[in-house]
Design a protein around this motif. Structure first.
Motif, PDB file in Angstrom:
ATOM      1  N   PHE A 132     -21.083  -0.300 -11.013  1.00  0.00           N
ATOM      2  CA  PHE A 132     -22.188  -0.981 -12.264  1.00  0.00           C
ATOM      3  C   PHE A 132     -21.184  -1.299 -13.237  1.00  0.00           C
ATOM      4  CE2 PHE A 132     -24.117   0.675 -16.162  1.00  0.00           C
ATOM      5  CZ  PHE A 132     -25.015  -0.469 -16.227  1.00  0.00           C
ATOM      6  N   TYR A 186     -25.616  -7.935 -11.389  1.00  0.00           N
ATOM      7  CA  TYR A 186     -25.846  -6.458 -11.505  1.00  0.00           C
ATOM      8  C   TYR A 186     -26.991  -6.202 -10.422  1.00  0.00           C
ATOM      9  CZ  TYR A 186     -23.382  -5.081 -15.613  1.00  0.00           C
ATOM     10  OH  TYR A 186     -22.450  -5.194 -16.689  1.00  0.00           O
ATOM     11  N   CYS A 237     -26.142  -4.933  -6.739  1.00  0.00           N
ATOM     12  CA  CYS A 237     -25.299  -3.582  -6.517  1.00  0.00           C
ATOM     13  C   CYS A 237     -25.908  -2.797  -5.424  1.00  0.00           C
ATOM     14  CB  CYS A 237     -25.064  -2.858  -8.085  1.00  0.00           C
ATOM     15  SG  CYS A 237     -23.999  -3.542  -8.992  1.00  0.00           S
ATOM     16  N   PHE A 267     -29.859  -0.903 -12.643  1.00  0.00           N
ATOM     17  CA  PHE A 267     -28.679  -1.314 -13.426  1.00  0.00           C
ATOM     18  C   PHE A 267     -29.403  -2.594 -14.354  1.00  0.00           C
ATOM     19  CE2 PHE A 267     -25.322  -0.212 -10.127  1.00  0.00           C
ATOM     20  CZ  PHE A 267     -25.543   1.078 -10.624  1.00  0.00           C
TER      21      PHE A 267
END
Lengths: 524, 468
Positions: free
Chosen positions: A147, A445, A448, A456
């Protein structure tokens, strides 16, 4: 070009440790190179000396101690957004351009990186440790690292093994990961000087410890050889290995002495093992103990212990860099170390004997090293100068500055240009610099993970909303810009190899020959 | 999640083999870069693709390196690198490569993926799933019996009578196997006792355990041996050794019981009975003790949750039964001492709170005894049966499935044998289908297994504790 840099980490002085000294030394050397550097950490209370508010260290290095709740081993409680207001104030006040986070277990560092990206600042992250992939704690830590690093500008690792590990853990492009090792302050780790020998012999511990050997004199076949072990006595430092190898070594070599410095949960095991051994093994015929346990020692004392030995034994099971090996080599010690993590990369083969993490092989390695010492094939007195050329903090700061140049896309400083050919000039530079627009960040993000990506994204959006709120509530114009620390006037060329480039830049520097104790002289 | 994960997954087995072979062929050992590599040229290594398996990580090509070998040395401040300009995975060398240089050949050189992967096979998996089916069925049977007793369709005496009969029969079987087993080991002593007693008491914490333990030093050693062997084999259950090799009667590692087992500890006089008979007596004694204490406890248990509403009891017992099923030790061997004590305790507590809903002391006593038999003793018997007779294990599974599905159907519908028969057919089909489907699913999921090992993992020290 000079940058305004904020180093941010949970781990800083007064807590001792490798990450802490890394941050301190890189920061001071970057100041020497003309940058403005501040350090952001959390407030320290007991058991350490109390540190709150803003403090100045030597060289005009400014440290902000943010009030924060410490949960475990001086890592702060993971609140994602709580320190955003104060970090924003600091970043604006200090006109920060680059936020440089340290240590993957530091919550403050991850928070700082996230908020810095929200504020459209450049970010760099330095990883100091290795993690596995198997256990639940590692999986959580890796997810958080992913992250934090999915939007970071560049990552620095302390060894090539660490780079491979971090690349895998956070799914990074390997070209966005640089390897910049730790260094040592060579003047703090000098071998025994002739004039010191007398003073050391008169100190209160000399009755217990074997006398310091003269590194320039070779070891005779029957002369006592002192092995130094400096390690916290934890499982992952290989204390079990040490405990089982110790009796075998004492038995096989009559002339071996041990100095073991460090404490930890396995200290009691070590003491029990020593107690269970026969007397003639643990004591010399003259009644001196062959194994001396010093307990925990301060970092300043490490050198004074090291110079009393011929060999350093490191049985660590995992090690990202192994600073203690470099320190020992700088003190003129031969090293026997387990071949784990980044250890094979740090020292040349004539200074170190690698062993497998097996008891028999540790014994073999020590025997080999003792043989090398007595055969006079090893010139221990040459080690210090060699190590001095290998590792220096000003070199590390120069390489770190190159990373800053890379992510900001600005031309390198003069002394930084000549190191690589033209074809490496733009090596690893992203084709288009990562966009700061919220949409592109959210895309990064989102990739991820199936669930984590969405989580996130929510976190980043909330962070952006908080940022907008703060911009309205505490407008930028209302925040004072703090004055710069006056540039030091005295210029002292202590490091010949990098001094050439300074004149053109008008960069001045101070003497850096300072003792560790001077770190805390108060100036403000 | 490493970047390679989705691309190179032809099959998990192939990738694991490939990853295992790769580093070994390059180096003799799996060690890291040697210090000599700093001095000598490492042999040129060919690698067909980038180790990251993706095309965007452009690293230096060989041609680049050859081109720049000559001029780099003049620029170096420090002549440490010697005369070759090849990049080395070392930190102490000042190299003329940038810090973020990624060497295509050595990057992630020592990465190992799924090094200890054993691919599952279908039929062994199905065979192993019978253990789970057995346990779930026995839980279902218990719940059905409780419902029957609660709705007063079945008399508790019938249930507990049959169960006790079955328990005694199971114990006789076990005793027979035990004696046959020790006979097969060829020590000629039929007196080797069964570890049954200690296990049986283990479930209730009756302090006879100490005695039988001290009494039979030799046999406890054999039992340890058994359990170790079996734990090994239970790990390999899922492996290629099909049918989980249930019959392994002649255990060559088993130690013979020593002759001193006739002598009781604490200086008590030698017993008139052989250890085997002694053990049987101990078992009988503990059985009687449990019986009596249950009898005495039943009135207390009956009024235990009088002030609690029935809804809470149903919810509580459902949770406890769930805990029992999910924490049960399905891989335990016949000699496991305390397998999954949490599971057993949860089930006994569930039966206790359920029993407190019943109208009379007899009901309470019967249900509690029944639960001890089902949750405490029946798993012990099942473990032994699986160890000694695989066919018996299969038949027991079938019987349990029939009983559970029939009972469930009759309990839910509230009708007679017709519905029971229908339930047996439906339950059998569902059971077979789910066993097959879940096994197939698990094999399919194994493709996604991605275990990463490398030089960053903490090393495992090889330690010899006792020096000589």
């Amino acid at each position: 070009m000079p940058y305004n840099i904020a180093m941010i980490s949970d781990f800083f002085y007064p807590q001792p440790g490798g990450v802490e000294s890394h941050i301190y030394h890189v920061a001071t050397k970057l100041i020497d190179r003309g940058h403005r550097v501040i350090i952001i950490t959390h407030a320290y209370g007991s058991p350490y000396p109390s540190r709150t508010g803003v403090r100045y260290l030597t060289n005009g290095l400014k440290v902000y101690h943010i009030p924060h709740w410490v949960v475990y081993r001086s890592a702060t409680f993971p609140t994602v957004f709580s320190s955003f207001p104060i970090l924003r104030q600091i970043f604006i006040r200090e006109q920060i351009q680059i936020v440089h986070g340290h240590a993957s277990l530091s919550n403050l560092c991850h928070e700082g990186l996230l908020h810095a990206r929200t504020m459209s600042l450049q970010t760099v992250f330095t990883d100091h440790s290795l993690f596995g992939f198997g256990d639940a704690a590692s999986i959580m830590a890796n997810k958080l690292l992913k992250f934090s690093l999915s939007d970071v500008g560049h990552v620095i690792c302390v060894s090539h093994t660490c780079k491979e590990n971090t690349t895998l853990r956070a799914s990074l492009n390997p070209l966005a990961v640089s390897v910049i090792p730790n260094a040592v302050v060579p003047s703090n780790f000098r071998p025994l000087q002739p004039q010191e020998a007398k003073a050391l012999a008169q100190s209160d511990r000399s009755a217990l410890l074997p006398p310091p050997p003269d590194p320039s004199k070779p070891v005779g076949p029957g002369d006592p050889i002192t092995i130094v072990v400096i390690s916290r006595l934890f499982y992952n430092k290989g204390t079990d290995l040490l405990i089982s190898a110790l009796p075998l070594l004492l038995q096989r070599h009559e002339n071996l002495r041990f100095i073991i410095a460090g404490s930890g949960p396995q200290a009691i095991d070590l003491e029990q093992t020593l107690d269970s051994l026969p007397q003639q093994l643990v004591y010399t015929p003259s009644g001196q103990s062959r194994v001396v346990l010093l307990g925990s020692i301060r970092h300043e004392e490490v050198r004074d212990v090291m110079v009393r030995g011929h060999l350093l034994l490191s049985t660590s099971l995992t090690e990202a860099f192994g600073t203690v090996l470099v320190e020992a080599a700088s003190c003129g010690l031969m090293t026997v170390a387990t071949r784990v993590g980044g250890v094979p990369e740090v020292l040349p083969g004539n200074m170190i004997v690698f062993v497998l993490p097996e008891v028999e092989d540790v014994v073999r390695g020590v025997t080999e090293a003792v043989g090398l010492l007595t055969n006079k094939t090893v010139r221990r007195d040459k080690f210090h100068d060699l190590v001095k050329n290998m590792y220096s903090w000003s070199d590390i700061a120069r390489r770190t500055e190159r990373v800053y140049d890379l992510i900001t896309g600005s031309p390198p400083a003069l002394d930084n240009e000549g190191f690589y050919d033209e074809q490496w000039m733009h090596y690893g530079q992203p084709a288009h610099s990562p966009s700061f627009s919220l949409m592109d960040r959210l895309k990064r993000y989102f990739g991820c993970g199936v669930w984590a990506g969405k989580l996130f994204v929510i976190v980043v959006v909330v962070d952006y909303l908080i940022y907008c709120f703060l911009e309205i509530m505490y407008p930028r114009e209302k925040i004072d810009i703090c004055k710069t620390w006056p540039a030091p006037r005295a210029r002292d060329s202590f490091d010949e190899d990098v001094a050439n480039g300074y004149g053109a830049h008008g960069i001045t520097k101070q003497r850096s020959r300072r003792r560790k104790d001077d770190i805390y002289n108060e100036t403000g | 999640m490493p970047p390679t994960a989705p691309s190179t997954q032809l099959s998990s087995r192939a990738s694991s083999i490939a990853s295992r072979r790769a580093p070994l062929s390059r180096h003799e050992s799996t060690q890291h870069l040697r210090p000599e590599d700093a001095i000598y040229h490492s042999p040129p290594r060919q690698r067909a693709t980038s180790p990251l398996g993706r095309s965007d990580t452009v690293t230096a090509k060989r041609s680049n390196r050859d081109k720049r070998r000559g001029r780099s040395s003049s620029r170096r401040r420090n002549g440490k690198t010697g005369n070759n300009g090849q990049w080395k995975k070392l930190l102490w060398v000042k190299q003329s490569y940038p810090d973020n240089y990624t060497d295509e050949e050595t990057f992630l050189d020592h990465l190992q993926r799924n090094p200890r992967l054993r691919p599952y096979e279908f039929w062994p998996l199905v065979a192993d799933s019978t253990i789970i089916v057995q346990h779930v069925c026995s839980v279902v049977i218990f719940v059905c019996c409780f419902t029957g007793i609660f709705q007063e369709r079945v008399s508790p005496q019938t249930v507990v009578g049959w169960a006790t009969l079955c328990t005694v029969a199971g114990w006789v079987f076990r005793d027979y196997w035990q004696s046959r087993d020790t006979g097969d080991e060829g020590m000629g002593e039929e007196e080797a006792d069964s570890p049954r007693s200690s296990e049986m008491e283990a479930d209730f914490g009756v302090p006879f355990k100490e005695q039988s333990h001290g009494l039979t030093g030799g046999s406890s050693r054999t039992s340890k041996n058994h359990s170790r062997n079996h734990s090994v084999s239970s790990i390999t259950l899922n492996g290629a050794s099909g049918a989980s090799s249930p019959i392994n009667p002649s255990d060559p590692v088993a130690l013979p019981p020593n002759g001193a087992s006739f002598v009781q500890p604490y200086g008590s006089p030698p017993s008139y009975f052989s250890p085997r008979t002694q053990d049987r007596l101990t078992t009988a004694k503990s059985a009687i003790l449990i019986y009596c204490s249950l009898l005495g406890l039943s009135p207390i248990l009956k009024s235990l949750t009088l002030s609690t509403s029935s809804d809470s009891i149903w919810a509580l017992s459902s949770w406890l039964m769930g805990i029992n099923v999910f924490t049960f030790d399905y891989g335990a061997g016949p000699e496991a001492k305390f397998p999954a004590s949490l599971s057993t305790n949860a089930a006994l507590m569930a039966s206790t709170v359920l029993a407190s809903r019943l109208p009379s002391t007899t009901h309470v006593f019967s249900l509690t005894l029944f639960s001890i038999e089902v949750f405490g003793l029946f798993p012990v018997f099942r473990r032994h049966l699986r160890h000694y007779s695989w066919i018996g294990h299969l038949w027991l599974t079938v019987l349990l499935v029939v009983l559970a599905s029939g009972g469930l159907s009759m309990t839910i519908s509230g009708r007679g044998w017709g519905m029971g028969f229908l339930g047996v057919v439906a339950g059998g089909c569902i059971c077979c289908l789910s066993m097959g489907l879940t096994s197939w699913w698990l094999i399919g999921l194994q493709r996604y297994k991605n275990e990463i090992h490398g030089p960053w993992d903490p090393a495992r020290p090889v330690i010899r504790r006792h020096w000589d």
